[in-house]
Structure formats: C-alpha cells, structure tokens
Design a protein around this motif. Structure first.
Motif, short mmCIF file in Angstrom:
data_model
loop_
_atom_site.label_atom_id
_atom_site.label_comp_id
_atom_site.label_asym_id
_atom_site.label_seq_id
_atom_site.Cartn_x
_atom_site.Cartn_y
_atom_site.Cartn_z
N ALA A 148 45.22 42.20 52.64
CA ALA A 148 45.98 43.01 51.69
C ALA A 148 47.22 42.28 51.22
CB ALA A 148 46.36 44.34 52.36
N VAL B 248 46.22 39.36 48.89
CA VAL B 248 45.82 39.83 47.55
C VAL B 248 47.05 40.29 46.77
CG1 VAL B 248 44.57 41.64 46.34
CG2 VAL B 248 43.48 40.45 48.22
N LEU B 249 47.89 41.06 47.43
CA LEU B 249 49.09 41.58 46.77
C LEU B 249 49.95 40.43 46.25
CD1 LEU B 249 50.48 44.31 46.24
CD2 LEU B 249 51.88 43.87 48.25
N THR C 256 48.57 38.79 43.12
CA THR C 256 48.70 39.56 41.88
C THR C 256 50.14 39.58 41.39
OG1 THR C 256 48.98 41.62 43.10
CG2 THR C 256 46.74 41.07 42.41
N LEU C 257 51.09 39.39 42.31
CA LEU C 257 52.50 39.46 41.92
C LEU C 257 53.03 38.14 41.37
CD1 LEU C 257 53.98 41.67 44.77
CD2 LEU C 257 53.62 42.29 42.38
N ASP D 247 44.63 39.47 38.17
CA ASP D 247 44.37 40.89 38.45
C ASP D 247 43.76 41.03 39.85
OD1 ASP D 247 41.96 39.82 38.03
OD2 ASP D 247 41.25 41.31 36.61
N PHE D 248 43.59 42.28 40.31
CA PHE D 248 43.13 42.52 41.68
C PHE D 248 41.74 41.96 41.94
CE2 PHE D 248 46.58 45.58 42.06
CZ PHE D 248 46.98 45.29 43.36
N PHE D 249 40.90 42.06 40.90
CA PHE D 249 39.53 41.59 41.08
C PHE D 249 39.51 40.10 41.40
CE2 PHE D 249 35.70 39.82 38.99
CZ PHE D 249 34.77 40.31 39.90
N SER D 250 40.19 39.30 40.56
CA SER D 250 40.20 37.84 40.80
C SER D 250 40.89 37.51 42.10
CB SER D 250 40.94 37.12 39.66
OG SER D 250 40.55 37.65 38.43
#
Lengths: 556, 127
Positions: free
Chosen positions: A23, A26-27, A30-31, A45-48
């Motif tokens: 988590a 991933v976070l 994206t940031l 984005d979250f998917f990538s």
C-alpha cells in the motif's frame, strides 16, 4: 480444519506486513510526479502503480513503466525494493516455519486421519495398539475385506503401518488411546463404527478404552486383551463383549494339544488364514513333563495340565516370588544341571515358557542335547523371533499375539465358526479324529470356511424354491457341487444354525429352511459352486432333478 | 486494556469511516469521490480482514465473512474504475461513477455490520 485456522492465525503478521508495504509503495508512486515521453509532467495512476509494484516485489525486472522514471521516482522505488524484499522474505520464512512446527504438523496429520476415517462407508473396527497382535489383526481383517482404523502411542509403529503392504488403506494415528478424544478421532462416534478392539500391552489402557467405548457407544462390540484376572473381571462387570486372556487361551490350547491332538489341529486349520496349507497333526507323548517358568503363563499351563492329569516338574528361577510349589527346582532351565535335576532324560516333553525368547531357545537347545526324543513346546514372546523358532525345530510353538489375533478375528469375521469351535468338545477322541480326516479330505487347497445364509438377498433361487414348498436337502446341493467340480470330496457342512436350533455337522439328509445359516469348509471353487447353485434357478433345478433320479446317498 | 483489541477495533472502524467518506456525496459526481479515498478504504479493509483471521468462534466467523464481503465490493469498485478508465478508455462520467459508488456503498453495509457485531461482542463481554 484446525490446521487451516492455525495457519491463518500464524500468517496474520506476514500478511498485514505485505499489505502495508504494498500500500505504501503504491501510494508513493501515485504521489511522486514523473514525466511522459514528451517531457510533460504526469502522475502515475493506481493501476500502473499497482502493476509496477506487483512485479517489482516479486521479480525486480521488466523496466520502468509506463515512462522512464525521474530521479525522485527512482529514489522511492529503491526504498520500496528493499522493503518489499524484506517483507517477502519475512512472510515466506514464517510460512516455512509454520509448516515445520510440530503443532501444525500434528494438526495436519490429525485432520488427514479424521478425513480418512470419515471417508470409510463400511462397518469398521477401531484397533488400539499396533504391536505384534495389532499387526496380525489388521492383516487378518484387511485380508477378509474388513475396514479398520488404528491408534498407537508410538509414531514408529504408525510409520510401520503406513509402510505395510495392505490392500485396503488403514488410517493410523499416533495418539494415546486412554484419551477419549483419540478414540473419537478414530471414529468411535461414527455410525459405521462396528466395534473397538483394545490389544495394547497395558491392561490399564485396555480397561480405559473399554470403559470409554461402553459409556459413549453402549451398543458397540468391545473386545479387550487382559493379562491380569482382576482387570478382566472389572472389564466384564460393565459389559465388555469379549475378554481375551492370552495366558488362559494359551494354556487351554496347549492342554487341548496334549489331550486331543485332533481337536487342536482342527482349531488350528479352521482359524488359519485362507490358503494356508494344512499343517501335520501332532501327537504329544504321555508321561512326565518339564515346565520352565512359573509366571502367569506357567501357572495357567500348570493348572490346565493338572486338570488333564499330566504331571509336570516345574523349574523356576525365583520360586518364592512366583509362589511356586515346594518341589520346584530352582534355576533358569538354560543350564544342563538344572535340567538333569528335573530328570530330563526320563521326561516325555518340555515346555519352555519363560517371558524371554532367548532363554526359551536356550532351554530347548540344552534339553535336546541331553534328550533328543523330547517333545518340545516353546512360548514365543516376540513375533520378530519367528525365524529362530522355525529354525529350532520346535514341535509346538505358542505365540501369544498369534493366538489372540486368531481368536478375535474368528469371533468378528466369522461368528458361526467361533460358535462351532466353542461347541467342539475334546471328550470324544475318535469323533475328533474322524472330523479331522473329513476336513482334510474336503479342503485339498488349505482350510477355507464360509457361511451360507438362506435369505432372499443372499441366495434368491434357494430362498424362492423353499418358499414355494420344495423339499431341498443339504445333500442335493452338496452332490451337485461335487458333480460339477469333479473333485473327490464334497464340501463339508460344519454347523447349521436356525432360529432355535444349532446342529453340529448336520446330516446330508437335513431339509433346508428359509433363514438357515450354514458354515461350510472346503475349497474356494466349492464355495463358488455352492453360491452359484443357491443363487441360480436353473442350476438349482438341475440339482433337484439329479437328487430325484439317484436315491439319496450318504456323501460322507 | 489490550493493545491488540485496540488495533482490532481501530481497523474495523477505520474501514467503515473511510469507506463512508468515499461514498458520501452525489452518487454520479466524480468530483465528490476521490480515488485516494477508495485506495485507503481498500487497504484498511484488507488489513481488517487479515486481523480477523484465525478466530474460531461463531462471532469471529461472521466478522470475517462481513469483512470479506466488504473487500470483494471494494475490489470490484476498484476494478471497474481501472478497467473503464485504462482499458476501455471511457471518460470518468456519471454512469461509471455511479456503479463505482454503489459497489462501495454495498461495502459500507458490510462494514456497518462488522461494527455492530463488534459492539454486540463488547457488550456481551461486559456482562
């Protein structure tokens, strides 16, 4: 199921760690701002991000997707790689540690055992104790197509069970039979459970097993081995169905062998596993005997011998402790001096009955050198010494586990045979000799016994014909079977049981009735023929015609 | 007080509050529903599920089931989001947004059940 819950509980830590690391990674991705192919700023984005983290955590390969990373992104990914690798190592380590944990493995084997017991959909017996006796019992039951489950205290014996070449799978569990939970795991409360057999070497455990079984499932058949009379009486008091005292049975068999060799050999033949060649009858001489060892076995033998009127000189190493008679000769019996003192030269036979196989063999060897004509009876305590006992050329070997196992197997697998053997008295020597001759004539390929119950399900043709009022005698079927097989002797009916009548060796002229149960002995092909005649209307009619044409002859 | 119990209750309640926060707003208005909120709700819900692992009581089993339902709904919402935007390349419009929000709305119900069960268990323990 407990194993599954245990695994879930133990893997809680590793799973939460993995979820958190993923988590955060991933976070972060994206940031952190990146740049696309044209140099414009872009956010993942979250998917990538999830895609990238997924393969980063497991392979650390595949390159930077969807666009080459900026320095900031690379910095973050470097941190993430180390964290994810550590998280994975930790999780896998915990999983492997769990798999090796004894508690977990025990839960797994117990679960597998319970499932195996649940999968049994035929009547089965729980056998407590997989020593010499337990092993013979399991082999005997399996050979006759009966299912069993096994509990033993030692893992080594359960391993032996797993390695044994049995035709039907026998689930085994290393557990203490004294605990009710072990018996329940072995299927005590299962509707298919037919009985419990306690043959551990410890009377106390056997007693506990009997109490547990009778309390939890009063209708179950419980058979116990007991070597101490008090415990045996205790077991009897709450309804244990059958108590096997090896020493008593032992001594009883020995007395039978001395008194009526024919009777002994009949018992031996009929309780042998199917296909065993008929053993030669023995004729122990009359006269004075020497009995070495005055323990529980020796006492039982002495009692039965004096009942038979056979005099015996007793040799015992510790007469005081064993409460031996005053004229007992002190010694082991392994030394020539003691044996001479017991007058071995003039004795008819010797019984080596100590609880030590080495001593027994030594007694035999010494005695035989002094008096080569001795009739030798030896007690065998351990099955693993069988080869030695065979090589020693002993006339009669008394093996405890073998005797217990035969008694129990006969009682459970063939109750009719057990009844026949109970009715078999050794009063009439001539009658016994004649019976032995007839059995050996009927069984050319080893003693084989089977039951025929005249019911609509088992032998429809016979049941229907009897229902229609046809008079069919035993000889009708026997003669036809003999004619078809072309063998010299017809199968021998040993016992006929109907509602309130039991006939030993029923006459061939006996008229059959619906509901009769008949115990036969003969060859395997004879069994097939009789089953075929009793089940097939055409075959039965041909048999009845044959019987009508030739006047009834005595097939015996 | 037991730290493990605190963490347990914390994650169950956080799963509900985050989930509720994401769902709140007009159902078909993308600007009312932020992707980070969905992400946080999903991660916390997953952790809450794992924390419920291995409880053999009846209450534990129902708690785990409720949590699994919430996970399933949130994962479905995230997958719908990802597929519609990245694979089918649809603009995040009112239609897609309302299915995402209604899926997460289902998860809210499951999370509410979890919290109610937790409260019932606590009250029972008091007696």
């Amino acid at each position: 199921m407990p194993a599954f819950f245990l695994a879930l509980r133990r893997l809680r830590g590793p799973l939460i760690t993995l979820i958190s690391v993923y988590a955060v990674a991933v976070l972060g991705l994206t940031l952190i701002p990146g740049v696309d192919g044209e140099g414009d700023p872009v956010r993942m984005d979250f998917f990538s991000a999830f895609y990238f983290v997924s393969f980063m955590g497991s392979t650390i390969g595949f390159g930077e997707l969807p666009y080459p990373f900026t320095a900031g992104q690379r910095f973050w990914v470097t941190v993430c790689i180390y964290f994810s690798v550590v998280a994975w190592l930790y999780s896998i380590g915990r999983a492997i540690a769990l798999a090796q944990e004894p508690a977990f493995r025990q839960a797994l084997t117990q679960g597998a055992f319970k499932r195996a017991v649940d999968r049994i959909h035929d009547p089965f017996y729980i056998i407590c104790g997989y020593g010499d006796t337990g092993r013979l019992l399991v082999e005997g039951f399996t050979e006759r197509g009966k299912r069993t489950t096994v509990i033993d205290l030692e893992q080594q014996r359960i391993n032996d069970l797993e390695l044994a070449a049995l035709e039907i799978y026998v689930p085994g569990l290393c557990a203490d039979a004294e605990h009710p939970a072990s018996l329940i795991a072995a299927g005590l409360n299962d509707i298919h459970c037919a009985g419990v057999i306690a043959v551990t070497s410890n009377d106390k455990i056997n007693l506990k097993v009997a109490i547990t079984s009778k309390l939890l499932q009063p209708h179950l058949k419980v058979i116990c081995r007991s070597e101490i009379h008090d415990v045996g009486i205790n077991m009897e008091s709450f309804g244990t169905d059958h108590i096997v005292n090896p020493f008593d049975i032992f001594a009883d068999r020995l007395a039978t062998a001395l008194h009526s060799p024919a009777n002994y050999i009949i018992r031996r033949w009929l309780t042998s596993p199917s296909g065993t060649p008929l053993s030669e009858p023995l004729f122990p001489p009359r006269g004075r005997w020497i009995l070495c060892g005055y323990g529980r076995f020796g006492k039982a033998v002495d009692r039965f011998l004096s009942f038979e009127g056979v005099e015996a000189t007793i040799i015992e190493v510790d007469p005081k402790h064993t409460d031996a008679p005053y004229d007992t000769i002190v010694g082991r019996g392994t030394e020539a001096v003691t044996l001479r003192e017991a007058n071995v030269e003039q004795s008819a036979g010797i019984i080596a009955g100590t609880d030590d196989d080495t001593n027994n063999l030594s007694i035999i060897m010494t005695a035989r050198t002094i008096n080569p004509d001795l009739f030798i009876v030896a007690r065998q305590n351990r099955q693993r010494n069988s080869a030695l006992y065979e090589a020693a050329g002993i006339h009669l070997v008394m093996q405890r586990s073998d005797i217990i196992a035969r008694t129990i197997i006969t009682r459970i697998v063939n109750p009719l045979l057990a009844e026949f053997l109970e009715l078999l008295t050794d009063d009439d020597m001539e009658w016994s000799n004649l019976l032995a001759t007839r059995i050996s004539g009927a069984c050319s390929d080893g003693a084989h016994t089977w039951n025929l119950s005249i019911t609509r399900a088992r032998c429809p043709a016979l049941a229907v014909s009897l229902y229609q009022g046809a008079g069919i005698s035993l000889s009708t079927i026997l003669d036809e079977a003999q004619k078809c097989s072309g063998e010299k002797a017809a199968p021998l009916p040993l016992l006929l049981k109907r509602e309130n009548d039991t006939m030993m060796l029923p006459e061939p002229s006996t008229l059959l009735q619906h509901g009769d149960q008949i115990l036969f002995c003969g060859t395997h092909s004879a069994e097939n023929l009789i089953t075929w005649i009793a089940g097939n209307l055409n075959a039965l009619e041909s048999a009845m015609q044959g019987a009508a044409e030739t006047p009834a002859t005595n097939s015996a | 007080m037991n730290l493990q119990k605190v963490l347990f209750a914390f994650f169950i309640m956080l799963a509900l509050t985050l989930n509720f926060g994401f769902v709140m707003g007009e159902i078909n208005n993308p600007s009312h529903h932020h992707v980070y909120e969905l992400f946080a709700a999903l991660v916390v819900s997953l952790i809450a599920t794992v924390m419920k692992f291995g409880d053999r009581t009846h209450m534990g089993a129902v708690l785990l089931a409720a949590s699994l339902v919430a996970d399933l709904q949130l994962i479905a919402a995230a997958v719908v989001w990802g597929i519609s935007v990245r694979v089918m390349e649809i603009e995040l419009g009112t239609g897609v947004m309302s299915s995402i929000v209604s899926l997460s709305g289902g998860a809210v119900v499951a999370n509410v059940i979890s919290v109610v069960l937790l409260i019932i268990e606590t009250v029972q323990a008091r007696r």
